[in-house]
Design a protein around this motif. Structure first.
Motif, mmCIF file in Angstrom:
data_model
loop_
_atom_site.group_PDB
_atom_site.id
_atom_site.type_symbol
_atom_site.label_atom_id
_atom_site.label_comp_id
_atom_site.label_asym_id
_atom_site.label_seq_id
_atom_site.Cartn_x
_atom_site.Cartn_y
_atom_site.Cartn_z
ATOM 1 N N THR A 29 0.850 -1.192 0.000
ATOM 2 C CA THR A 29 0.000 0.000 0.000
ATOM 3 C C THR A 29 0.886 1.243 0.000
ATOM 4 O OG1 THR A 29 -1.749 -1.150 1.186
ATOM 5 C CG2 THR A 29 -1.795 1.245 1.262
ATOM 6 N N ILE A 30 0.565 2.201 -0.854
ATOM 7 C CA ILE A 30 1.444 3.365 -1.011
ATOM 8 C C ILE A 30 0.746 4.651 -0.574
ATOM 9 C CG2 ILE A 30 2.800 2.315 -2.851
ATOM 10 C CD1 ILE A 30 1.207 4.054 -4.852
ATOM 11 N N LEU A 87 -9.886 4.323 10.991
ATOM 12 C CA LEU A 87 -8.984 3.235 10.613
ATOM 13 C C LEU A 87 -7.553 3.751 10.675
ATOM 14 C CD1 LEU A 87 -11.623 3.399 8.525
ATOM 15 C CD2 LEU A 87 -10.670 1.247 7.730
ATOM 16 N N VAL A 88 -6.706 3.101 11.452
ATOM 17 C CA VAL A 88 -5.280 3.419 11.450
ATOM 18 C C VAL A 88 -4.646 2.577 10.349
ATOM 19 C CG1 VAL A 88 -3.135 3.373 12.770
ATOM 20 C CG2 VAL A 88 -5.282 3.986 13.899
ATOM 21 N N VAL A 89 -4.174 3.243 9.306
ATOM 22 C CA VAL A 89 -3.715 2.565 8.090
ATOM 23 C C VAL A 89 -2.223 2.828 7.888
ATOM 24 C CG1 VAL A 89 -3.982 2.410 5.586
ATOM 25 C CG2 VAL A 89 -5.991 2.781 7.033
ATOM 26 N N PHE A 90 -1.507 1.771 7.511
ATOM 27 C CA PHE A 90 -0.077 1.885 7.253
ATOM 28 C C PHE A 90 0.177 1.768 5.752
ATOM 29 C CE2 PHE A 90 -0.661 0.511 11.535
ATOM 30 C CZ PHE A 90 0.285 1.236 12.248
ATOM 31 N N ALA A 91 1.050 2.655 5.260
ATOM 32 C CA ALA A 91 1.344 2.683 3.825
ATOM 33 C C ALA A 91 2.799 3.086 3.620
ATOM 34 C CB ALA A 91 0.416 3.656 3.105
ATOM 35 N N ILE A 112 7.720 3.179 5.923
ATOM 36 C CA ILE A 112 6.333 3.004 6.339
ATOM 37 C C ILE A 112 5.867 4.219 7.135
ATOM 38 C CG2 ILE A 112 4.715 1.524 7.599
ATOM 39 C CD1 ILE A 112 6.077 0.222 5.146
ATOM 40 N N ASN A 113 4.715 4.757 6.746
ATOM 41 C CA ASN A 113 4.060 5.846 7.479
ATOM 42 C C ASN A 113 2.694 5.393 7.964
ATOM 43 O OD1 ASN A 113 5.259 8.625 5.386
ATOM 44 N ND2 ASN A 113 6.302 7.413 6.923
ATOM 45 N N GLY A 114 2.148 6.103 8.949
ATOM 46 C CA GLY A 114 0.824 5.778 9.485
ATOM 47 C C GLY A 114 -0.146 6.918 9.276
ATOM 48 N N PHE A 115 -1.421 6.566 9.048
ATOM 49 C CA PHE A 115 -2.448 7.560 8.752
ATOM 50 C C PHE A 115 -3.750 7.195 9.459
ATOM 51 C CE2 PHE A 115 0.503 7.150 5.265
ATOM 52 C CZ PHE A 115 0.837 8.454 4.935
ATOM 53 N N PRO A 134 2.611 11.540 13.026
ATOM 54 C CA PRO A 134 3.989 12.035 12.860
ATOM 55 C C PRO A 134 5.047 11.120 13.470
ATOM 56 C CG PRO A 134 2.852 13.271 14.586
ATOM 57 C CD PRO A 134 1.816 12.409 13.927
ATOM 58 N N GLY A 135 4.657 10.228 14.371
ATOM 59 C CA GLY A 135 5.630 9.369 15.032
ATOM 60 C C GLY A 135 5.936 8.082 14.305
ATOM 61 N N ILE A 136 5.383 7.907 13.104
ATOM 62 C CA ILE A 136 5.666 6.685 12.335
ATOM 63 C C ILE A 136 6.408 7.059 11.058
ATOM 64 C CG2 ILE A 136 4.695 4.661 11.193
ATOM 65 C CD1 ILE A 136 2.351 4.796 13.065
ATOM 66 N N ASP A 137 7.705 6.820 11.082
ATOM 67 C CA ASP A 137 8.549 7.101 9.924
ATOM 68 C C ASP A 137 9.264 5.862 9.409
ATOM 69 O OD1 ASP A 137 8.134 9.930 9.596
ATOM 70 O OD2 ASP A 137 9.276 10.221 11.446
#
Length: 429
Positions: free
Chosen positions: A176-177, A203-207, A215-218, A260-263
């Motif tokens: 997932t991008i 939904l906490v989604v990782f892409a 990987i970032n989180g949204f 912001p804490g998922i890089d």
């Protein structure tokens, strides 16, 4: 033809208490008799209170109704307000209306729900120990203030979307991008096996960020254009959990909803470290419930005028189950303490999850044997627990993958990937 023949019978199914009066069904849950090594002595007064209040609600509110939902593969929304009264949603998170429980207290809460029903425990685990914890550990102050209070009260429900059709155990390789656009991001891809997703409000989604390849989180809100969720049907375990396939086609997420804490995937691993502790306690609860049910059943069920609990084979199987539960409890307790002391490693968490699910598998299998033909009826809990343990055996890392994580740590040799530097996975909660 078969339906026509059935309709001519004209008789509803007989209530199990009438059809089999020799044994009490699980709708009236048995008392807990599995704490043979007196784990309660290790608990604080607050943790004992948590266990007591969760146990009472699970036994009186969930047990009488859950079988009908399980058989229909529907989620029991009627119990959500009752779960909210327990004030355990949010687990270890402090502030923002969350309870700020100890690590062990949060684990006990999930375990006590799992003792009666694993699906309801998984609902809480996904909501609390994955989605809410991600926002707490990796979100901005505005995101925490905006989302956590409502989630803590179960006024809104969350899910956590990491796994994909082609990437389960190797979730770090997800496809997932996330593409940066003016004012936010666009997400494209697929997710699979996402619990709570069919009805989740957020939904906490990782892409994967296509610019950094990290990987970032949204945070994605229900009803966002381009978001489609479809229920996965025909499951044999955790049937009340509404797992979904998620399709994201150009889903817009504003900058304010990027976590912001998922890089990198390492940031995600900090959340998984905590959730793996909690998942390790679900098989403990399941095994306890099966043992408690079998203990009562063997007393009530008679053959040749004597209770089954007087037979040697019955006693041997029961004690093997009991021994497994004591060991599982003690390993789960120690894992919580290692985490609190800042000494828990990925291998510790993986070994506990793998070992506890393996031993719980033996417990539920023995329980099915002890109940004979009634071991395949949901009315007596064991059949349902037998099925519900299977997905738990696989999720949050299969038995094999978790074993190899620990194997890599104790040998220093990776059998599947280059070993990362050994480090502690403790975060301030």
């Amino acid at each position: 033809m078969a339906n026509d023949r059935t309709s001519h019978l004209g008789l509803p199914a007989m209530d199990i208490s009438l059809a089999f009066p020799q044994a009490t069904p699980a709708s009236k849950f048995p008392p807990c008799v599995s704490d043979y090594f007196q784990l309660d002595a290790f608990l604080t007064p607050e943790e004992r209170d948590i266990r007591k209040k969760v146990r009472e609600v699970a036994e009186t509110e969930i047990a009488p109704i859950i079988v009908k939902y399980w058989e229909r593969a529907e989620f029991p929304f009627e119990i959500v307000p009752k779960l909210a009264t327990l004030k355990v949603s949010g687990g270890t998170i402090k502030g923002y209306g969350c309870p700020g429980l100890s690590t062990l207290g949060s684990a006990l809460a999930l375990s006590e729900v799992a003792r009666v029903d694993a699906s309801c425990s998984t609902f809480l685990m996904v909501h609390t120990c994955l989605a809410m914890l991600t926002i707490s550990m990796c979100g901005s102050e505005d995101q925490k203030t905006k989302y956590l209070p409502s989630l803590a009260q179960l006024h809104t429900i969350s899910c956590w979307a990491l796994t994909e059709p082609n990437y389960g155990s190797d979730a770090s390789s997800l496809n997932t991008i996330a593409t940066k656009v003016e004012g936010g991001w666009k997400l494209d891809g697929q997710k699979r096996w996402i619990g709570n997703s069919t009805f989740a409000d957020i939904l906490v989604v990782f892409a994967r960020n296509i610019t950094t390849n990290q990987i970032n989180g949204f945070i994605v809100r229900k009803g966002t254009p381009g978001l489609r969720v479809t229920k996965i049907e025909n499951k044999i375990g955790l049937r009340c959990v509404q797992n979904g396939d998620i399709l994201l086609k150009g889903v817009f997420v504003a900058d304010e909803d990027r976590l912001p804490g998922i890089d990198s995937f390492q940031d995600t691993s900090k959340v998984l470290a905590v959730s793996r502790i909690m998942v390790s306690w679900q098989p403990i609860g399941i095994a306890m419930g099966v043992y408690d049910m079998c203990h009562r059943y063997l007393q009530e069920r008679k053959q040749f005028g004597v209770s089954l609990n007087s037979f040697q084979i019955s006693q041997e199987k029961l004690i093997r189950m009991l021994g497994n539960i004591q060991a599982m409890n003690l390993m789960g307790w120690r894992l919580c303490k290692l985490y609190d002391d800042g000494k828990m490693t990925p291998g510790h968490a993986s070994l506990t999850k793998a070992w506890n699910t393996l031993k719980a598998r033996e417990v539920v299998s023995l329980g099915r044997e002890l109940l004979g033909g009634n071991g395949i009826l949901t009315d007596f809990l064991v059949a349902k627990a037998f099925c519900d343990l299977e997905p738990i055996y696989s999720y949050e890392g299969t038995y094999e993958v978790n074993s190899l994580v620990t194997g890599r740590e104790v040998t220093g040799t990776a059998s599947f990937k280059a070993p990362p530097a050994r480090k502690l996975l403790t975060a301030k909660l």
